[in-house]
Design an enzyme around this catalytic site. Sequence first.
Site, mmCIF file in Angstrom:
data_model
loop_
_atom_site.group_PDB
_atom_site.id
_atom_site.type_symbol
_atom_site.label_atom_id
_atom_site.label_comp_id
_atom_site.label_asym_id
_atom_site.label_seq_id
_atom_site.Cartn_x
_atom_site.Cartn_y
_atom_site.Cartn_z
ATOM 1 N N CYS A 178 -32.230 19.239 16.785
ATOM 2 C CA CYS A 178 -31.475 17.862 17.776
ATOM 3 C C CYS A 178 -31.098 19.390 18.641
ATOM 4 O O CYS A 178 -29.957 19.028 18.586
ATOM 5 C CB CYS A 178 -30.187 17.613 16.362
ATOM 6 N N ALA B 80 -31.936 21.346 3.968
ATOM 7 C CA ALA B 80 -32.067 19.702 4.075
ATOM 8 C C ALA B 80 -30.741 19.040 3.939
ATOM 9 O O ALA B 80 -30.481 18.327 4.102
ATOM 10 C CB ALA B 80 -32.213 19.735 2.620
ATOM 11 N N LYS C 170 -32.819 13.160 6.286
ATOM 12 C CA LYS C 170 -34.131 13.688 6.292
ATOM 13 C C LYS C 170 -34.429 13.361 5.152
ATOM 14 O O LYS C 170 -35.814 12.716 4.660
ATOM 15 C CB LYS C 170 -34.679 14.521 6.679
HETATM 16 N N1 SAM Z 1 -31.942 18.280 7.771
HETATM 17 C C1 SAM Z 1 -30.351 17.860 7.212
HETATM 18 C C2 SAM Z 1 -30.220 15.910 7.304
HETATM 19 O O1 SAM Z 1 -31.268 15.579 7.649
HETATM 20 O O2 SAM Z 1 -29.842 16.114 6.611
HETATM 21 C C3 SAM Z 1 -29.678 18.421 8.774
HETATM 22 C C4 SAM Z 1 -30.224 20.221 8.740
HETATM 23 S S1 SAM Z 1 -29.502 20.934 10.090
HETATM 24 C C5 SAM Z 1 -30.001 20.742 11.437
HETATM 25 C C6 SAM Z 1 -30.198 22.559 9.735
HETATM 26 C C7 SAM Z 1 -29.530 23.365 7.976
HETATM 27 O O3 SAM Z 1 -30.093 24.370 7.944
HETATM 28 C C8 SAM Z 1 -28.320 23.238 8.584
HETATM 29 O O4 SAM Z 1 -27.469 22.411 6.543
HETATM 30 C C9 SAM Z 1 -27.661 24.937 7.387
HETATM 31 O O5 SAM Z 1 -26.825 24.774 6.501
HETATM 32 C C10 SAM Z 1 -29.310 25.316 7.720
HETATM 33 N N2 SAM Z 1 -29.216 26.993 7.434
HETATM 34 C C11 SAM Z 1 -28.809 27.403 8.154
HETATM 35 N N3 SAM Z 1 -29.616 28.710 8.320
HETATM 36 C C12 SAM Z 1 -30.787 29.059 7.768
HETATM 37 C C13 SAM Z 1 -31.941 29.735 7.339
HETATM 38 N N4 SAM Z 1 -31.141 31.091 7.688
HETATM 39 N N5 SAM Z 1 -32.720 29.439 6.691
HETATM 40 C C14 SAM Z 1 -32.880 28.104 6.627
HETATM 41 N N6 SAM Z 1 -31.766 26.639 6.786
HETATM 42 C C15 SAM Z 1 -30.290 27.236 7.409
#
Ligand code: SAM
Length: 490
Positions: free
Chosen positions: A248, A127, A132
């Site tokens: 993205c 998140a 989101k």
């Molecule tokens: N949903 C967010 C927003 O709208 O602001 C953006 C999320 S970003 C695309 C993906 C997130 O997944 C990052 O914050 C990252 O730290 C986290 N992430 C990285 N590795 C992960 C894992 N193994 N399991 C879950 N989340 C992870």
Amino acid sequence: MRRSEPKVPFECELPQPFIVKMQQMLGDEAEAFLSCYSQPRTAALRLNPQKAAQVGGAAELLRRLPAEWRLTPVPWCPDGFYYDAEARPGKHPWHSAGVYYIQEPSAMSAVEWLDPQPGEVVLDLAAAPGGKATQIAGKLGDSGLLIANEIHPARAKILSENIERMGMARAVVTNETPQRLAERFPAFFDRIMVDAPCSGEGMFRKDPEARGEWSVEQVAMCAARQQEILEYAVQMLKPGGVMAYSTCTFSVEENELVVQQFLARHPHMSQMRSERIWPHRQRGEGHFVAVLQSAGAGLAATTSSVAPATELVAPRNAAARERTRREPRPPPAPPALAAAAQRWRELARELLPRFALGAGEPLLFGEQLYWQPHASGCPFNSASLRGLKVVRPGLHLGTLHKDRLTPAHALALAASADHASRLFPLRADDPAAAAYLRGEELPADPAAKGWMLVTVDGFPLGWGKASGGQLKNHYPKGLRRTDRRTQDTD
Ligand code: SAM
């Protein structure tokens, strides 16, 4: 200082294997796609529906925003608006008041298509920083429950700050792995957002570092991780529940192929919708979204009524009663909690006599008092979070100092001016608003005494304490504006 948009052709800076991949994928369209990298990136903000409701709706809120921002609608998000390249909405005091969230426009699509409803129980599994999650919380309104999770501790803290800034009272923030959440919350959520970590090809215009980190191997590594995250996510989805998977990035390996392989492993899941936003076809940096539904009864129409404040919600049907029996029960309130709840009632009566907490229960973490939201028919309570890493178990109400409760910043942002008994009103164009956000004391009416809700153009900004003709500044030290602290978060 003005951010100047580079006008050089970016193709030469893009990784060569990425260019080749995109040419193979897009054929004749590749040239139009690659030429986007010599254009400025798109920028947008999303209005906070909770704040819009305070002024009579989104149209009125829009009318009050600066005309020179030249806001124009984002087609796939009713609350989303592109703003002019010269505008700096992150520096405006209304940003600190949570009136809007600065969000990449194509990223606004996923929650619209996930379509959370008031009263539902929703998980945002990846998140941070919260674009989101705050969009979902805005759609839940005064009922329902959001668990917003982020695996990285520093990012989870930023997520929590953004949830607080946007005044979202019905959100819990956890800092957990998808695996540990899946063990705790099997078949629990009505809807789940999986905005997966990805190779970030749609970030190349915004974040030049993402270009340097890209490789074919990184794409493969991301795809494997996405599969793993989805495996845990699906365990937490209720029968009939809906899940959105988004990235993205443009690579088929991280998008359509991840979904295809996931569906092959889970025949009870079906794809309702799959969309891509392309930077050369639409105004956005690019996004992929697949909406997947689990077989089962489907989601009930959710116009759930919420129990009055301080009352635990009784489950409505046999299935909910059965779930409650299987869930760990909260322990009886210890005397310290009962005393803290009493302090809260006194504080609320004095400062926010018209503020309603909604269904939930008080929680005491050391000196910090929170209100944990409950959702109708959902067996979620204080025991549900035991042993998990929790950044924010709900709305922060205040900090106990001996027999007093100091109101929390999050409480100010979750309230509205109408709830408060004592206001300290400022205007955005008044230098006093900027001074307040820098943490400075302000001159006050010599007759004023005690806690005041500081507002900017009617939107709560934080607390101040008046005494002897001065307003002592209680805007949190970590949020105070300095030249170094940029307000753009997403
Ligand atoms: N949903 C967010 C927003 O709208 O602001 C953006 C999320 S970003 C695309 C993906 C997130 O997944 C990052 O914050 C990252 O730290 C986290 N992430 C990285 N590795 C992960 C894992 N193994 N399991 C879950 N989340 C992870």
